[in-house]
Design an enzyme around this catalytic site. Structure first.
Site, mmCIF file in Angstrom:
data_model
loop_
_atom_site.group_PDB
_atom_site.id
_atom_site.type_symbol
_atom_site.label_atom_id
_atom_site.label_comp_id
_atom_site.label_asym_id
_atom_site.label_seq_id
_atom_site.Cartn_x
_atom_site.Cartn_y
_atom_site.Cartn_z
ATOM 1 N N ASP A 532 22.980 59.214 44.252
ATOM 2 C CA ASP A 532 22.512 58.463 45.415
ATOM 3 C C ASP A 532 22.489 59.384 46.621
ATOM 4 O O ASP A 532 23.085 60.466 46.610
ATOM 5 C CB ASP A 532 23.412 57.242 45.650
ATOM 6 C CG ASP A 532 24.876 57.631 45.830
ATOM 7 O OD1 ASP A 532 25.193 58.286 46.834
ATOM 8 O OD2 ASP A 532 25.695 57.308 44.943
ATOM 9 N N GLU A 612 15.307 83.602 20.731
ATOM 10 C CA GLU A 612 15.807 82.635 21.716
ATOM 11 C C GLU A 612 16.374 83.357 22.942
ATOM 12 O O GLU A 612 16.206 82.910 24.080
ATOM 13 C CB GLU A 612 16.860 81.732 21.072
ATOM 14 C CG GLU A 612 16.242 80.730 20.090
ATOM 15 C CD GLU A 612 17.279 79.982 19.262
ATOM 16 O OE1 GLU A 612 17.026 78.828 18.916
ATOM 17 O OE2 GLU A 612 18.340 80.572 18.942
#
Ligand code: GLA
Length: 731
Positions: A532, A612
């Site tokens: 928030d 990777e």
């Protein structure tokens, strides 16, 4: 100047670059809401109507007039007990036990600079303006000051209220919303964001129905389950067209958003602290400040609304050294080791990460107290030397020696029963006398409204930050709150605890960000359980979700993007099969999803194969190259991953000189055409070079015809296209 007052009409007009907000104190002193929408350049009181509606009573001071009713008029701050039966913003129990407030206009003030709120986060802007309207209860010395902050260029209006007891007897606040807003009926639909742990902010859009609809949290935090934000939009509103109105609350505790479609098809929105379990004894001479709500209105669709919210949060809510700075790329050991690590293991992860170009190691849960699983140790914020032989400083110094920064996980608001802290201070937890507390993840909550608890935590954290060179904190909070009881509050004031808890949290965070300006705090609550704008005032980024699955994240990040800027979204590449869903996605799909945020890794880099590892260095290189565009550019939702076959988004420089388009095609079908994706935000006359090749297309072609996505193979097929404006066409 953005605030105009027409004294003789007691008309207040707030005019921003593209919106206008109007309120008027009528001849009875009732403050009525006239307008929030497009600029009208006209007093909007001509739209007011006065129907004689049965069972909608009339204030005594209007005499025998049957057509003036607070139950039917659009009001600016609605109260319980004065003949308005719609959802209230303010409910006050008066000293005689009655429940009524009848607010009437008393005076107003306009001043330059956006107001601040003591003890609470608020939008800041020296160049903003403030309007204050002071209302007084007709029958008592209770005053309500409605405050409006205006950031005219950004089309942002903030609202909050101060309730002031100027009388001589205590009154009791039962509900105090940050704002209420009566908007005319236009066939609104409601967008809100629901979810659960590891599946936050899923977007839901539905027509309003007559009666009351609500999204809220009573969990003591803003929660995974609903978000303190909402949008109302017209039926035909899309990303790029139509009217919409949005609001978010700068608050991290229990909240409530209520929307009522009333008997006359009028819409009222009320947003603020959740009234359940809340009450506040407001003593003579005291003031209560509500949290702030931030509002905007757009008549050019949802995208404009999001762009305004992103900008105001990034530039006028977030603060500190990392507010606008590019964030370090980090490696977090949580999904790599969980609780099973020692100093050597962490050092080796860091060593591998350093060679691949990662900037920071974040040591997650398990480094302190007797913390070998999640049932012990919380509260004992000193290093576990059995695990980290040689101590924290030695480990930090070794990792700093690799050229990396060091960050650390803490969960300050919690205590485990199996901890030294609990043995010494069982009285510091929230527990209702005579009742067993509710455990969540085995843990209990400290009563952080207490100053002694705040001081203890401040001392622990500041010791941590001064004994070793730590530049980042991941501040976690891993359960919902109940057992609301503080042993320091008298029985009739226990209802203040949920709000006092949030005030205590903010006070502690404020002390820390003031005293340690070089430390970045990342917010977290089991992922995005406290995502928030209140937290973003202290933490410029928040771990978006414990769900690191690249596919699910497209939905979570899509919902988050309606209100919150991309820089606020903590997002990492993790291992497959994914630890939350078992899904396997490619390394590149995970990288692309994580790049739409503040980027990092959360896996054991040591077990990656050479391909990777090469992908890691490539991703970091791309993130460092595109990071400023990702964080400062305008974000476009190019698809809806919940309903469409692809997830797609883009970042476009404010001057449209550059764009990055990313996403994934969810599944491949045989014998199918490639997808085309229509872009947005580009200069129609610009000539755009695609991925540095000699393939050049006009902005107009890309906007209307779209870009052709690569041929796909397998599921969750990622794509990334970079566009550079090389010149403009004169055709
Ligand atoms: C929460 C966080 C995770 C991790 C764990 C540690 O769930 O969201 O990222 O830090 O706690 O216990």
């Amino acid at each position: 100047m953005a605030i105009y007052v027409i004294e003789e009409k007691k008309l207040f007009q707030i005019v921003t670059a593209h919106t206008e907000y109007q309120i008027q104190a009528d001849s009875y002193g009732v403050l009525r809401h006239l307008w929030y929408g497009e600029k009208t350049r006209c007093a909007m009181d001509y739209l007011l109507d006065y129907p004689d509606v049965g069972f909608s009573g009339n204030p005594y001071d209007v005499g025998t007039c049957r057509t003036y009713s607070l139950d039917t008029q659009p009001l600016e701050y609605a109260c319980t007990g004065n003949g308005d039966y719609r959802i209230p913003a303010l409910t006050v129990t008066q000293p005689d036990g009655s429940c009524s407030a009848d607010l009437r206009y008393e005076s107003h003030k306009v001043y330059s600079g956006k107001y601040a709120i003591p003890g609470l986060p608020a939008v800041y802007d020296d160049k903003g303006e403030t309007l204050e309207i002071i209302l007084r209860d007709r029958y008592s010395d209770l005053r309500v000051i409605l405050r409006y902050g205006v950031l005219a260029e950004l089309n942002i209006i903030t609202r909050s209220a101060i309730i002031q007891n100027d009388g001589s007897i205590t009154v009791r606040l039962e509900q105090v919303a940050s704002f209420s807003l009566d908007i005319p009926s236009r066939g609104w639909e409601w967008i809100h964001f629901y979810g659960r742990h590891a599946m936050e902010r899923v977007t839901e859009r539905a027509p309003l129905i007559h009666g009351i609809q609500e999204s809220s949290s009573t969990r003591g935090t803003s929660s995974h389950h609903q978000n303190p934000s909402m949008i109302l939009c017209q039926k035909d509103c899309t990303e790029t067209s139509g009217a919409c109105f949005g609001a978010f609350l700068m608050y991290s505790g229990s909240f409530q958003t209520k929307i009522e479609l009333d008997q006359l098809h009028q819409t009222r929105v009320v947003m603020g602290i959740h009234p359940e379990l809340f009450s506040w004894a407001l003593q003579p001479g005291e003031s209560f400040y509500t949290p702030e709500a931030v509002l905007t209105y757009s008549d050019t669709g949802l995208e404009t609304l999001s762009h305004r919210f992103h900008k105001v949060i990034r530039e006028h809510v977030c603060r500190g050294k990392y507010q606008l700075a590019e964030r370090p790329v980090l490696i977090n050991n949580w999904e790599a080791t969980y609780f099973d690590f020692d100093a050597e293991k962490i050092y080796n992860i860091a060593k591998e990460a350093a060679t691949l170009g990662v900037d920071m190691l974040v040591l997650d849960d398990g480094w302190f107290g007797k913390r070998d699983s999640d049932d012990s140790g919380l509260g004992d914020w000193f290093v576990n030397e059995n695990k980290l032989q040689g101590g924290l400083k030695q480990l930090v110094d070794r990792i700093r020696g690799l050229g990396m920064q060091f960050g650390i996980w803490i969960e300050p608001e919690m205590v485990s029963e199996n901890s030294n802290l609990y043995q010494v201070h069982p009285d510091w937890i929230m527990q209702i006398p005579g009742r067993d507390p509710i455990r969540g993840r085995y843990q209990l909550l400290l009563d952080i409204s207490r100053l002694d608890v705040q001081d203890y935590l401040y001392d622990c954290i500041s010791k941590l930050l001064t004994t070793a060179d730590i530049t980042y904190i991941k501040w976690d909070m891993n359960r919902s709150i109940c057992d609301w009881y503080s042993s320091l509050l008298p029985s009739q004031r226990q209802g203040e605890l949920p709000h006092r808890y949030v005030l205590g949290l903010y006070a502690l965070l404020e002390r820390l960000v003031t005293d340690f300006p070089n430390v970045m705090i990342e917010g977290c609550s089991g992922g995005g359980g406290r995502f928030d704008a209140g937290m973003l005032y202290y933490c410029p980024q928040i771990w978006c979700s414990d769900d690191t699955d690249a596919y699910e994240r497209t939905t979570i990040q899509y919902g988050t993007s309606y209100i919150y800027p991309i820089s606020a979204v903590g997002s990492h590449v993790s291992a497959v099969p994914n630890h939350q869903t078992g899904r396997v996605t490619s390394f590149e799909a995970r990288g692309i999803t994580a790049m739409a945020g503040s980027f990092g890794y959360e896996l054991n880099l040591g077990i990656l194969n050479e391909d990777e590892k090469h992908a890691v260095t490539d991703q970091i290189h791309r993130f460092k190259t595109y990071g400023p565009l990702i964080h400062n550019g305008r974000y476009y939702r190019l698809s809806n991953p919940i309903t469409d076959e692809i997830a797609a988004w883009s970042f476009v420089a404010e001057d449209a000189s550059e764009a990055l388009v990313q996403g994934m095609v969810f599944r491949t079908q045989p014998n199918a055409l490639r997808h085309t994706l229509r872009l947005r935000g580009l200069d129609p006359k610009g000539l755009y070079q695609i991925d540095g090749t000699d393939h050049i297309l006009t902005g107009s072609a890309l906007l209307h015809g779209g870009v052709l996505l690569p041929k796909t193979w397998g599921d969750y097929y990622p794509f990334e296209i970079h566009l550079t404006k090389v010149s403009a066409t004169d055709r």
